[in-house]
Design a protein around this motif. Structure first.
Motif, PDB file in Angstrom:
ATOM      1  N   LEU A 184       1.387  97.402 -16.041  1.00  0.00           N
ATOM      2  CA  LEU A 184       1.500  97.440 -17.506  1.00  0.00           C
ATOM      3  C   LEU A 184       2.906  97.851 -17.927  1.00  0.00           C
ATOM      4  CD1 LEU A 184      -1.909  99.074 -18.543  1.00  0.00           C
ATOM      5  CD2 LEU A 184      -1.257  96.665 -18.676  1.00  0.00           C
ATOM      6  N   VAL A 188       4.012  93.905 -18.196  1.00  0.00           N
ATOM      7  CA  VAL A 188       3.519  93.650 -19.551  1.00  0.00           C
ATOM      8  C   VAL A 188       4.495  94.234 -20.578  1.00  0.00           C
ATOM      9  CG1 VAL A 188       1.623  93.993 -21.186  1.00  0.00           C
ATOM     10  CG2 VAL A 188       1.127  93.580 -18.766  1.00  0.00           C
ATOM     11  N   PHE A 356      -2.433  90.767 -15.131  1.00  0.00           N
ATOM     12  CA  PHE A 356      -1.198  90.422 -15.838  1.00  0.00           C
ATOM     13  C   PHE A 356      -1.065  88.921 -16.031  1.00  0.00           C
ATOM     14  CE2 PHE A 356       3.125  88.825 -14.849  1.00  0.00           C
ATOM     15  CZ  PHE A 356       3.701  89.023 -16.098  1.00  0.00           C
ATOM     16  N   LEU A 359      -3.330  87.907 -18.871  1.00  0.00           N
ATOM     17  CA  LEU A 359      -2.777  88.334 -20.160  1.00  0.00           C
ATOM     18  C   LEU A 359      -1.629  87.432 -20.593  1.00  0.00           C
ATOM     19  CD1 LEU A 359      -2.680  92.230 -19.703  1.00  0.00           C
ATOM     20  CD2 LEU A 359      -4.312  90.911 -21.056  1.00  0.00           C
ATOM     21  N   SER A 360      -0.766  87.081 -19.655  1.00  0.00           N
ATOM     22  CA  SER A 360       0.396  86.263 -19.991  1.00  0.00           C
ATOM     23  C   SER A 360      -0.008  84.864 -20.430  1.00  0.00           C
ATOM     24  CB  SER A 360       1.351  86.177 -18.787  1.00  0.00           C
ATOM     25  OG  SER A 360       1.895  87.433 -18.484  1.00  0.00           O
TER      26      SER A 360
END
Length: 526
Positions: A184, A188, A356, A359-360
């Motif tokens: 994160l 992120v 990740f 999320l991306s």
């Protein structure tokens, strides 16, 4: 505009961070397939680490060589830096091959060698189907709204690439949280870590150290050795002969490979949304041929342009990160180091990298489609939730049987289905949505986006195509079948008829919904 002095650098500093993310992604897939083949299907280590893993490494190496060349060509054409498409084993298709092809053969014959032979035969034939996707891929990409293609990928990312690894993190919170916070922070949030160490590498190190501290990691040389890649033509032919002698296996093989070439198309579209343009037909041929090469060298599992290009683009990667994976994965496979890493690195330490990636992809999709089209993205994600439920319901029934619960009905039993409905669990609806989820998501995303844009004929065309596919069992069916007019097929036909006919009897102005909420245009800068 092109700059005559421009030279594309294959390696950039950012490739180091991207390498660890993609390497971890590939490593998890290889760890999972090796574990299932060895401990569920009882394949000896000689087959798993001596044939399957080296064969997969050869396929990955072959595909990466092509995708590096495509990145160099794209950079030269556009005169700017590009991020090469990531490449590896297709995660969803891997599970279908494990439990839809290899598993049934093993469970019916108790012969792990035959199961492997049929697996590589299925992989080779599936590669042919995937490569043939290049015939219709460019046309399909032109007529399909971006929201449909990316939305169905977001569904996969949400439930399988994001939620499942996140659950792994919470199953092992000491390890998982230690790695998760680093991901994160560094990937992120994109904040610097000490000495600019890549977040993916640091997350693996910290997670592994924590695992050692609590006794959940170990150093073991079991499986380490030299496993040179060799062609297995005799075993491949035996597997293909078994497939043709048992053609019902093609009912699993063909739909999942259709999924695979559409996944390639969607991932190319995802890269284009991030600013990098690649020829979809070339990518589909590459993935099909790569799968066939892997099958010849012992791997049953299809390879593909990976989901997650926007994540690596965001890191600033060039092509060096896939070159690194193309060097390290074969090295580890040929010397049995994957068995060593399998014992060393806990899954919970690597899982945050996949979170990740999910999320991306979803974030990039939200930025690359029109705001109005987020409705299309959302509906395209929903069939994958149903697919996830069906997988987990099946796992639950299997677990109940494994602990000795007697008299269990099968999923789909009429009494069980009625009881589930009384409890608010819509088994039949989720089953229909889960069958061909990636196609269903793409179709409904395309229909919604086309309707929003007033392209009613395009929407009707997708509804009609869905009617044909559901009639043949490609979607909303357990297997391929002779065409049948069922309730879902009829529903699609009604929708197609409405979309084609209704607009003909109304003026264009009458079709505009004056009550629709429209985003206000941004105020001009002062």
């Amino acid at each position: 505009m092109r700059d005559g002095s421009y030279t594309y650098k294959l390696f950039d500093r950012s490739d180091f961070s991207a390498f660890w993310a993609l390497f971890t992604d590939n490593l998890i897939n290889l760890m999972v397939l090796a574990g299932v083949c060895q401990f569920v299907f009882q394949m000896p280590a000689e087959i798993v680490y001596g044939r399957i893993v080296p064969g997969a490494a050869v396929a990955i190496l072959a595909g990466i060589a092509v995708y590096v060349g495509l990145a160099k060509r794209a950079a030269a054409q556009h005169g700017r830096d590009v991020t090469a498409l990531p490449y590896g084993i297709s995660t969803p298709v891997m599970f279908v091959y494990l439990f839809g092809v290899i598993g049934p053969i093993y469970w019916s014959t108790n012969d792990p060698m035959l199961a492997w032979q049929v697996g590589i035969g299925a992989g080779f034939m599936g590669g042919i189907v995937a490569a043939l996707g290049a015939v219709i891929g460019p046309w399909l990409k032109r007529v399909t709204p971006r929201a449909g293609m990316l939305g169905t990928l977001c569904g996969i990312a949400l439930v399988f690439i994001g939620t499942v690894p996140l659950a792994t993190v919470f199953e092992n919170p000491f390890i998982g949280f230690a790695s998760m916070i680093i991901i994160l922070w560094g990937l992120v949030g994109r904040f610097r870590l000490p000495f600019n160490i890549p977040a993916g590498l640091l997350a693996l190190i910290v997670g592994t150290v924590v695992a050692f501290g609590i006794g959940e990691a170990k150093l073991s040389l079991d499986g380490v050795g030299f496993y040179p890649p060799l062609p297995y033509f005799g075993d491949l032919i035996a597997g293909i002969q078994y497939l043709f002698a048992n053609p019902e296996l093609f009912l699993v093989l063909v739909p999942v490979q259709i999924y695979n070439f559409i996944e390639t198309m969607n991932n190319v579209e995802s890269a284009e949304a991030a600013g990098d343009h690649y020829p979809v037909a070339t990518c589909q041929i590459t993935d099909g041929v790569g799968t066939m090469v892997g099958a010849v060298f012992g791997s049953p599992f299809p390879t593909t342009a990976y989901i997650g290009h926007p994540a690596y683009k965001r890191m600033g990667a060039h092509a060096g990160y896939i070159i690194g994976v193309g060097a390290v994965i074969p090295l580890a496979a040929f010397f049995g180091l994957l068995a060593f890493l399998n014992n060393l690195i806990p899954t919970a330490a690597a899982a945050p990298v996949l979170v990740f990636v999910a999320l991306s992809l979803i974030t990039n999709t939200a930025h690359s489609v029109k705001t109005d089209h987020m409705a299309a993205v959302t509906i395209a994600m929903m069939p994958h939730v149903s697919s996830f439920l069906m997988v987990k319901w099946g796992s639950l029934m299997g677990a109940l049987g494994a602990v000795g619960v007697a008299g269990l009905p099968n999923l789909g039993d009429d009494a069980l289905t009625a009881a589930l409905l009384q409890q608010g669990a819509h088994f039949e609806g989720h089953l229909a949505l889960s069958q061909g989820a990636i196609l269903t998501g793409l179709i409904w995303g395309a229909i919604v986006a086309s309707v929003i844009d007033g392209r009613f004929r395009n929407a009707g065309g997708f509804a009609l195509a869905a009617a044909v596919m559901s009639a043949f069992g490609i979607i909303h069916g357990a297997s391929l079948q002779w065409p049948a007019l069922n309730g879902v097929t009829s529903g699609y036909l009604i929708a197609a008829a409405f979309l084609y006919i209704y607009p003909l009897f109304h003026k264009e102005d009458d079709l505009v919904n004056e009550n629709a909420v429209v985003d206000e245009a941004p105020a001009p800068a002062e």
